[in-house]
Design an enzyme around this catalytic site. Sequence first.
Site, short mmCIF file in Angstrom:
data_model
loop_
_atom_site.label_atom_id
_atom_site.label_comp_id
_atom_site.label_asym_id
_atom_site.label_seq_id
_atom_site.Cartn_x
_atom_site.Cartn_y
_atom_site.Cartn_z
CG LEU A 101 -2.14 -0.88 1.25
CD1 LEU A 101 -2.91 -0.67 2.56
CD2 LEU A 101 -3.05 -0.60 0.07
CG ASP A 102 0.58 3.92 -3.22
OD1 ASP A 102 1.34 3.02 -3.61
OD2 ASP A 102 -0.33 4.41 -3.91
CE1 TYR A 103 5.79 7.57 4.80
CE2 TYR A 103 4.79 9.49 3.77
CZ TYR A 103 5.51 8.93 4.81
OH TYR A 103 5.94 9.71 5.85
#
Length: 242
Positions: A101-103
Amino acid sequence: MERLQKVIAHAGIASRRKAEQLIQEGKVRVNDKVIKELGVKVSPNDKIEVEGIPVEREEPVYFVLYKPRGVISSVSDDKGRKVVTDFFTLIDERIYPVGRLDYDTSGLIIMTNDGEFANSLAHPKSQVDKVYVAKVKGIPSREAIRSLERGIKLEDGKTAPAKIKFLSMERTKETAIFEVTIHEGRNRQVRRMFEAIGHPVMKLKRERYGFLTLQGLKSGEARELTPHEVKQLRVMATKPGK
């Protein structure tokens, strides 16, 4: 007794197919003997080495984590930023995330030390639905949304058809909220899909992975999956394509 390639995959060293390749290339030793044949079975007492590195076998564990925004989906970060494993300080096993999952994206992410399980879920052929809620800038037209539902061309190819459900909008702030269901796992896929129609994502959260939800969890909390849930996920990951 388990097949050697399965043990290597469970240890998170490589996928089962890659493990088979390593065996055939003579890069695996069992009790100091090079093994090149597939199908060899090993016991928990056997000493296994892959390219000279001992394989440490652990009991498989499975968790679902509610990842907060501002956390890296990795086991470490060279910039010292918070990572998903920081929420598992009491866990002895060497767990890692399934996919990413993206930052700046929050929500559900699975954590495990079972390499074969992780690889099956993260494989491009996996058809497990992932459900996101996206807040986007501007209010997309119906035709723009239809283009996402049909599949839209990105720099790494056309996306598979997505399910897009309108949830709400704020005309004064010029924002809209959609539920997005995809089964692919490309890097920043949902964000890139909306960027492609000219409506950048302002906030993104993964609310569901297959049948798993965040019910009962607060941001930063985790729970262990039940054996039945793990079995269900295994079945879902190996179902034929849609």
